[in-house]
Structure formats: structure tokens, C-alpha cells
Design a protein around this motif. Structure first.
Motif, PDB file in Angstrom:
ATOM      1  N   LEU A   1      19.991  46.625   5.288  1.00  0.00           N
ATOM      2  CA  LEU A   1      20.129  47.348   4.015  1.00  0.00           C
ATOM      3  C   LEU A   1      20.355  46.377   2.867  1.00  0.00           C
ATOM      4  N   ASP A   2      20.414  46.941   1.640  1.00  0.00           N
ATOM      5  CA  ASP A   2      20.497  46.122   0.441  1.00  0.00           C
ATOM      6  C   ASP A   2      21.928  45.607   0.250  1.00  0.00           C
ATOM      7  N   THR A   3      22.252  44.531   0.973  1.00  0.00           N
ATOM      8  CA  THR A   3      23.574  43.918   0.827  1.00  0.00           C
ATOM      9  C   THR A   3      23.429  42.425   1.067  1.00  0.00           C
ATOM     10  N   SER A   4      24.519  41.687   0.961  1.00  0.00           N
ATOM     11  CA  SER A   4      24.431  40.249   1.218  1.00  0.00           C
ATOM     12  C   SER A   4      25.726  39.763   1.859  1.00  0.00           C
ATOM     13  N   ASP A   5      25.587  38.713   2.645  1.00  0.00           N
ATOM     14  CA  ASP A   5      26.768  38.091   3.262  1.00  0.00           C
ATOM     15  C   ASP A   5      27.759  37.702   2.160  1.00  0.00           C
ATOM     16  N   GLU A   6      27.204  37.211   1.043  1.00  0.00           N
ATOM     17  CA  GLU A   6      28.057  36.744  -0.057  1.00  0.00           C
ATOM     18  C   GLU A   6      28.896  37.906  -0.614  1.00  0.00           C
ATOM     19  N   TRP A   7      28.252  39.070  -0.858  1.00  0.00           N
ATOM     20  CA  TRP A   7      28.984  40.223  -1.420  1.00  0.00           C
ATOM     21  C   TRP A   7      30.070  40.665  -0.439  1.00  0.00           C
ATOM     22  N   ILE A   8      29.688  40.821   0.819  1.00  0.00           N
ATOM     23  CA  ILE A   8      30.652  41.350   1.802  1.00  0.00           C
ATOM     24  C   ILE A   8      31.827  40.375   1.953  1.00  0.00           C
TER      25      ILE A   8
ATOM     26  N   GLU B   1      32.932  38.020  -0.195  1.00  0.00           N
ATOM     27  CA  GLU B   1      33.761  37.939  -1.400  1.00  0.00           C
ATOM     28  C   GLU B   1      34.613  39.179  -1.624  1.00  0.00           C
ATOM     29  N   ARG B   2      34.005  40.358  -1.419  1.00  0.00           N
ATOM     30  CA  ARG B   2      34.731  41.602  -1.735  1.00  0.00           C
ATOM     31  C   ARG B   2      35.675  42.046  -0.623  1.00  0.00           C
ATOM     32  N   THR B   3      35.405  41.600   0.624  1.00  0.00           N
ATOM     33  CA  THR B   3      36.209  42.141   1.736  1.00  0.00           C
ATOM     34  C   THR B   3      36.827  41.079   2.640  1.00  0.00           C
TER      35      THR B   3
ATOM     36  N   VAL C   1      29.455  48.437   5.750  1.00  0.00           N
ATOM     37  CA  VAL C   1      29.745  47.017   5.975  1.00  0.00           C
ATOM     38  C   VAL C   1      31.221  46.797   6.349  1.00  0.00           C
ATOM     39  N   LEU C   2      32.032  47.861   6.197  1.00  0.00           N
ATOM     40  CA  LEU C   2      33.481  47.680   6.303  1.00  0.00           C
ATOM     41  C   LEU C   2      34.051  47.855   7.702  1.00  0.00           C
ATOM     42  N   PHE C   3      33.439  48.744   8.497  1.00  0.00           N
ATOM     43  CA  PHE C   3      34.121  49.214   9.703  1.00  0.00           C
ATOM     44  C   PHE C   3      33.632  48.555  10.991  1.00  0.00           C
TER      45      PHE C   3
ATOM     46  N   GLY D   1      36.075  53.707  -2.664  1.00  0.00           N
ATOM     47  CA  GLY D   1      36.668  52.417  -2.320  1.00  0.00           C
ATOM     48  C   GLY D   1      37.586  51.851  -3.383  1.00  0.00           C
ATOM     49  N   ASN D   2      37.100  51.881  -4.616  1.00  0.00           N
ATOM     50  CA  ASN D   2      37.846  51.246  -5.688  1.00  0.00           C
ATOM     51  C   ASN D   2      39.190  51.927  -5.948  1.00  0.00           C
ATOM     52  N   GLU D   3      39.191  53.272  -5.979  1.00  0.00           N
ATOM     53  CA  GLU D   3      40.454  54.006  -6.190  1.00  0.00           C
ATOM     54  C   GLU D   3      41.410  53.768  -5.019  1.00  0.00           C
TER      55      GLU D   3
ATOM     56  N   PRO E   1      49.375  42.871   8.668  1.00  0.00           N
ATOM     57  CA  PRO E   1      48.894  44.012   7.897  1.00  0.00           C
ATOM     58  C   PRO E   1      47.698  44.691   8.566  1.00  0.00           C
ATOM     59  N   HIS E   2      47.489  45.954   8.215  1.00  0.00           N
ATOM     60  CA  HIS E   2      46.232  46.617   8.571  1.00  0.00           C
ATOM     61  C   HIS E   2      45.095  45.808   7.949  1.00  0.00           C
ATOM     62  N   GLN E   3      44.017  45.647   8.711  1.00  0.00           N
ATOM     63  CA  GLN E   3      42.932  44.757   8.297  1.00  0.00           C
ATOM     64  C   GLN E   3      41.815  45.555   7.619  1.00  0.00           C
ATOM     65  N   ALA E   4      42.031  45.933   6.338  1.00  0.00           N
ATOM     66  CA  ALA E   4      40.988  46.696   5.628  1.00  0.00           C
ATOM     67  C   ALA E   4      40.200  45.793   4.692  1.00  0.00           C
ATOM     68  N   ASN E   5      40.927  44.932   3.971  1.00  0.00           N
ATOM     69  CA  ASN E   5      40.274  44.120   2.944  1.00  0.00           C
ATOM     70  C   ASN E   5      41.160  42.913   2.677  1.00  0.00           C
ATOM     71  N   LEU E   6      40.585  41.727   2.711  1.00  0.00           N
ATOM     72  CA  LEU E   6      41.374  40.500   2.520  1.00  0.00           C
ATOM     73  C   LEU E   6      42.071  40.491   1.164  1.00  0.00           C
ATOM     74  N   ARG E   7      41.404  41.080   0.156  1.00  0.00           N
ATOM     75  CA  ARG E   7      42.025  41.080  -1.179  1.00  0.00           C
ATOM     76  C   ARG E   7      43.264  41.980  -1.233  1.00  0.00           C
ATOM     77  N   ILE E   8      43.234  43.089  -0.472  1.00  0.00           N
ATOM     78  CA  ILE E   8      44.421  43.961  -0.409  1.00  0.00           C
ATOM     79  C   ILE E   8      45.545  43.205   0.298  1.00  0.00           C
ATOM     80  N   ILE E   9      45.198  42.519   1.387  1.00  0.00           N
ATOM     81  CA  ILE E   9      46.197  41.780   2.170  1.00  0.00           C
ATOM     82  C   ILE E   9      46.821  40.676   1.301  1.00  0.00           C
TER      83      ILE E   9
ATOM     84  N   GLY F   1      36.247  43.374  11.117  1.00  0.00           N
ATOM     85  CA  GLY F   1      36.202  44.394  10.072  1.00  0.00           C
ATOM     86  C   GLY F   1      37.423  45.296  10.164  1.00  0.00           C
ATOM     87  N   ASN F   2      37.275  46.488   9.577  1.00  0.00           N
ATOM     88  CA  ASN F   2      38.371  47.464   9.570  1.00  0.00           C
ATOM     89  C   ASN F   2      38.222  48.363  10.798  1.00  0.00           C
ATOM     90  N   THR F   3      39.158  48.235  11.734  1.00  0.00           N
ATOM     91  CA  THR F   3      39.110  49.063  12.949  1.00  0.00           C
ATOM     92  C   THR F   3      40.149  50.188  12.891  1.00  0.00           C
TER      93      THR F   3
HETATM   94  O1  UT7 Z   1      41.378  51.268   5.726  1.00  0.00           O
HETATM   95  C1  UT7 Z   1      41.732  52.311   4.913  1.00  0.00           C
HETATM   96  C2  UT7 Z   1      41.717  52.056   3.514  1.00  0.00           C
HETATM   97  N1  UT7 Z   1      40.505  51.525   2.991  1.00  0.00           N
HETATM   98  C3  UT7 Z   1      40.593  50.594   2.096  1.00  0.00           C
HETATM   99  O2  UT7 Z   1      41.684  50.151   1.812  1.00  0.00           O
HETATM  100  C4  UT7 Z   1      39.350  50.143   1.385  1.00  0.00           C
HETATM  101  C5  UT7 Z   1      39.686  49.868  -0.041  1.00  0.00           C
HETATM  102  N2  UT7 Z   1      38.576  49.489  -0.882  1.00  0.00           N
HETATM  103  C6  UT7 Z   1      37.908  48.326  -0.738  1.00  0.00           C
HETATM  104  O3  UT7 Z   1      38.128  47.572   0.194  1.00  0.00           O
HETATM  105  C7  UT7 Z   1      36.921  47.963  -1.807  1.00  0.00           C
HETATM  106  O4  UT7 Z   1      37.022  48.896  -2.858  1.00  0.00           O
HETATM  107  C8  UT7 Z   1      35.453  47.901  -1.329  1.00  0.00           C
HETATM  108  C9  UT7 Z   1      35.246  46.655  -0.487  1.00  0.00           C
HETATM  109  C10 UT7 Z   1      35.108  49.137  -0.540  1.00  0.00           C
HETATM  110  C11 UT7 Z   1      34.507  47.792  -2.530  1.00  0.00           C
HETATM  111  O5  UT7 Z   1      34.843  46.688  -3.343  1.00  0.00           O
HETATM  112  P1  UT7 Z   1      34.957  46.842  -4.926  1.00  0.00           P
HETATM  113  O6  UT7 Z   1      35.251  45.510  -5.446  1.00  0.00           O
HETATM  114  O7  UT7 Z   1      35.985  47.929  -5.152  1.00  0.00           O
HETATM  115  O8  UT7 Z   1      33.507  47.258  -5.338  1.00  0.00           O
HETATM  116  P2  UT7 Z   1      32.982  48.578  -6.079  1.00  0.00           P
HETATM  117  O9  UT7 Z   1      33.088  49.757  -5.163  1.00  0.00           O
HETATM  118  O10 UT7 Z   1      33.638  48.680  -7.415  1.00  0.00           O
HETATM  119  O11 UT7 Z   1      31.447  48.226  -6.250  1.00  0.00           O
HETATM  120  C12 UT7 Z   1      31.031  47.131  -7.072  1.00  0.00           C
HETATM  121  C13 UT7 Z   1      29.530  47.005  -7.020  1.00  0.00           C
HETATM  122  C14 UT7 Z   1      28.781  48.317  -7.257  1.00  0.00           C
HETATM  123  O12 UT7 Z   1      27.642  48.032  -8.026  1.00  0.00           O
HETATM  124  P3  UT7 Z   1      27.622  48.361  -9.614  1.00  0.00           P
HETATM  125  O13 UT7 Z   1      27.870  49.835  -9.703  1.00  0.00           O
HETATM  126  O14 UT7 Z   1      28.722  47.532 -10.174  1.00  0.00           O
HETATM  127  O15 UT7 Z   1      26.242  47.933 -10.002  1.00  0.00           O
HETATM  128  C15 UT7 Z   1      28.342  48.728  -5.877  1.00  0.00           C
HETATM  129  O16 UT7 Z   1      27.174  49.521  -5.893  1.00  0.00           O
HETATM  130  O17 UT7 Z   1      29.116  46.564  -5.715  1.00  0.00           O
HETATM  131  C16 UT7 Z   1      28.080  47.406  -5.219  1.00  0.00           C
HETATM  132  N3  UT7 Z   1      28.170  47.454  -3.771  1.00  0.00           N
HETATM  133  C17 UT7 Z   1      27.544  46.599  -2.942  1.00  0.00           C
HETATM  134  N4  UT7 Z   1      26.711  45.568  -3.183  1.00  0.00           N
HETATM  135  C18 UT7 Z   1      26.247  44.879  -2.107  1.00  0.00           C
HETATM  136  C19 UT7 Z   1      28.902  48.314  -3.020  1.00  0.00           C
HETATM  137  N5  UT7 Z   1      28.746  48.029  -1.708  1.00  0.00           N
HETATM  138  C20 UT7 Z   1      27.902  46.972  -1.638  1.00  0.00           C
HETATM  139  C21 UT7 Z   1      27.376  46.228  -0.573  1.00  0.00           C
HETATM  140  N6  UT7 Z   1      26.556  45.194  -0.851  1.00  0.00           N
HETATM  141  N7  UT7 Z   1      27.683  46.490   0.729  1.00  0.00           N
END
Ligand code: UT7
Length: 327
Positions: A28-35, A37-39, A157-159, A219-221, A253-261, A283-285
Motif C-alpha cells: 500500500l501507499d506507505t513508506s518505511d521512513e513514515w512508519i 518516524e511516526r511510530t 501499519v501499527l498492529f 490516531g492523532n486524538e 510501557p504498552h508498545q503503541a508508539n515510540l513517541r508516546i513512550i 508493533g502494537n500487540t
Molecule cells: O494502542 C492503543 C492506543 N493507540 C495509540 O496510542 C495510537 C496513537 N496514535 C498514533 O500512534 C499516531 O497518531 C499514528 C501513528 C496513528 C499517526 O501518526 P500522526 O503523526 O498522528 O499522523 P496523522 O494521523 O496526523 O497523519 C499525518 C499524515 C496524514 O497525511 P496528511 O493528511 O497530512 O496529508 C496521513 O494521511 O500521514 C498520513 N499517513 C500516512 N502516510 C504514510 C497516515 N498513515 C500513513 C502511512 N503511511 N501508513
């Protein structure tokens, strides 16, 4: 002295199949870099078609029993934390009881999403303290890949899949579970949920077409609430026991997101070298993440007798929880 419960052994199991970020790039439309960095996640494990939650829990529980030198008949209660049980009913604990041959145990499941293991430990601790049970198997097990929408890049990409198990007994000294604190806020139920398949939206052709049987997450909220509540509950647990965060040997900690940890560790002023991280591999199990991380920490020698260890989790419900253990 007040009776305490303690974890006498642990076990964990991860399915063999590894799904890396680079493989996901091809799906799908994602990248190793995005996953990354964000998680912080690099890869996750995926159960095969024959493996349900009880199969994963069985493997983890066998190891925990073996390490404790116990047989299945020695267990008098099984509590399984899961949101991906084998079936809506009977409970996954009943399937696990049968697989283990734990003929002297009653069993039930707990649904508190990613906080499920700590909720289950809370119950086990209370039952041991009250004298109702003497030896409890607590397992956190998830086959999240089966309720993941593989077309939704914001969640898939998270679970990952996996299981961890612990055995809880009365403690005979001052080591053990010092306190566990649990919280819920049902007003925020819609931040993470599976809308279909229950009595609200029973399974139907239409529910399947609308993909209601898959995980939905804002995710963000969720991220923002997680950071706030985890700091609060961690501090509450430490204050209750008159322990300063600097006195902690380890944060699991629960392993959901490195930035939360990282944000939680920062707020508590716990250095990252005292934090267990394995989400890069799994990932998040959900309910399985803490018992897997605890097991890995023990097996790698990162926990010593007398250490103060804080466990904390956050997830669907919303629910959040933390536990302080003197090992
Ligand atoms: O375990 C239970 C609790 N769960 C959690 O604690 C999860 C909490 N949330 C998170 O870990 C993060 O919010 C996420 C990792 C899910 C998302 O990170 P984010 O920094 O909050 O990103 P976002 O949802 O604000 O999305 C940013 C951008 C969006 O694009 P636009 O609208 O800015 O153009 C998304 O469409 O990233 C895009 N995006 C992706 N891009 C590439 C979302 N998912 C992906 C992806 N690959 N897999």
C-alpha cells in the motif's frame, strides 16, 4: 504484613511470520521512513490461518508453567485479556483451559483493549489478596491481524500478533505487586473501536461491505489523550507508594508508539535506558504487549530482585492503567 501477590514466572510467544515495513511498502501507499518516524515500528508478526488467540496464549502459557515448575492442574484460575478472542463466545480462557488441560481452573476473558493485561492483573491481584485463589494464570493474547483493515494505511501499519502469560501467586515477603490503578472513560469510545460484529451492528453483508468488522482509530486524538493520561496514572501509582520516578529501575510501557513512550518517559524524567522497547520488532500487540515486554526484560536479565518496575498501558474504551511491582 499485608498479603501481596507476585508474578512467579512469565512466558511469551510470537508467530513466526515477520511482516517488515519494506514489505508493507509493496502492499500500500506507505513508506518505511513514515512508519519508522511516526511510530518506531520496523516489523510485526502475523499469525497464520490456523492460529487464533488461544493458540498464541497456549504457547506463552506452556512456557510460563514450565519455568514455574508447575503443571496445568496447579492453576486454579485463568484470566485472558484479549479483543481478538477465538469466537464471541465461549471465552478464549475456556479454549486455553482445554488446550492446557488445566482441569482445576475456572476461566474468563477481560476486554479492556490495550489495557487488558493490567486490568486482568488487577483482578488476579485482588483475588490472591482476598484468598479466593492461590495460583492464577494471566495471559494477554492478540491476533490483531485478523481484525486489521489491510487497505487502511492509517491503522494497518501499527498492529501485530503475539501473546504473553504470567503466573501469579501469594508473595511470602515484601516483594510483589505494590498497587495497580485502572481507569476508563467511555465518552471517548469512538477513538478506537471495531463498529461491527456485535449487537449494535450485527454481522451482515452490508456490515462487511462497509468494513465495519475492522479496527477504526482516530490516531492523532488518541495520541494526545494517551500522553496526558499515562503521565497522570503513572504519577498517581508512584505517589500512592511514596516512590519517586528516579527510584524506578525499569518502565515497561504498552508498545503503541515510540513517541508516546518517549513523551511519557520525558514527563516522568525516566531516562530511555530504563525503558523497555520492543515495538520495533512486534508493533502494537494490544493486550499482549506488556506481558511480552516483561518476559523479554526478565529473560535478558534486565530485572533484578528488589527492582521497582512500573507498567503502564492505554487503549480502547478508553481505558488506562498502571502497576508498580517490587521484584
Ligand atoms: O494502542 C492503543 C492506543 N493507540 C495509540 O496510542 C495510537 C496513537 N496514535 C498514533 O500512534 C499516531 O497518531 C499514528 C501513528 C496513528 C499517526 O501518526 P500522526 O503523526 O498522528 O499522523 P496523522 O494521523 O496526523 O497523519 C499525518 C499524515 C496524514 O497525511 P496528511 O493528511 O497530512 O496529508 C496521513 O494521511 O500521514 C498520513 N499517513 C500516512 N502516510 C504514510 C497516515 N498513515 C500513513 C502511512 N503511511 N501508513
Amino acid at each position: 504484613m499485608l498479603l501481596r501477590s507476585r508474578i512467579i514466572s512469565t512466558g511469551s510467544y510470537l508467530p513466526e511470520k515477520v511482516l517488515s515495513n519494506s514489505e508493507m511498502e509493496k502492499m500500500l501507499d506507505t513508506s518505511d521512513e513514515w512508519i519508522t518516524e511516526r511510530t518506531g515500528i520496523k516489523e510485526r508478526r502475523i499469525a497464520d490461518n490456523t492460529q487464533a488467540a488461544s493458540d498464541l496464549a497456549f504457547e506463552a502459557s506452556k512456557i510460563a508453567l514450565e519455568r514455574a515448575g508447575l503443571g496445568p492442574e496447579d492453576i486454579d484460575l485463568i484470566i485472558v485479556a484479549t479483543i481478538t478472542g477465538d469466537m464471541p463466545f465461549p471465552s478464549t480462557a475456556c479454549f486455553l483451559q482445554d488446550k492446557l488441560g488445566a482441569t482445576n481452573a475456572a476461566g474468563f476473558d477481560i476486554n479492556a483493549a490495550c489495557s487488558g493485561f493490567l486490568y486482568s492483573l488487577y483482578i488476579a491481584d485482588s483475588f490472591i489478596k482476598s484468598g479466593m485463589h492461590r495460583r492464577i494464570l494471566v495471559a494477554g493474547t492478540e491476533a490483531l491481524s485478523k481484525i486489521t483493515d489491510w487497505d487502511d494505511r492509517t491503522t494497518c501499519v501499527l498492529f501485530g500478533d503475539g501473546a504473553g502469560a504470567v503466573i501469579v501467586e501469594p508473595s511470602n515477603d515484601d516483594s510483589g505487586i505494590l498497587s495497580i490503578h485502572i481507569n476508563s472513560d467511555g465518552k471517548m469510545w469512538d477513538l478506537i473501536h471495531v463498529p461491527g460484529g456485535g449487537s449494535r451492528n450485527p454481522a451482515s453483508q452490508s456490515s462487511i461491505e462497509q468494513r465495519l468488522h475492522y479496527i477504526k482509530m482516530k490516531g492523532n486524538e488518541t495520541f494526545k489523550v494517551a500522553v496526558r493520561t499515562l503521565e497522570d496514572i503513572a504519577l498517581k501509582t508512584l505517589q500512592e507508594n511514596n516512590i519517586d520516578p528516579s527510584g524506578l529501575s525499569l518502565l515497561i510501557p504498552h508498545q503503541a508508539n515510540l513517541r508516546i513512550i518517549q513523551a511519557t518517559a520525558d514527563r516522568l524524567k525516566v531516562p530511555m535506558d530504563k525503558v523497555i522497547i520492543n515495538l520495533d520488532k512486534y508493533g502494537n500487540t494490544s493486550a499482549a504487549s506488556i506481558p511480552i515486554a516483561l518476559d523479554e526484560a526478565l529473560q535478558s536479565g534486565r530485572i533484578k530482585e528488589g527492582d521497582y518496575i512500573l507498567l503502564e498501558a492505554f487503549g480502547g474504551g478508553l481505558t488506562w492503567a498502571s502497576a508498580l511491582i517490587k521484584w
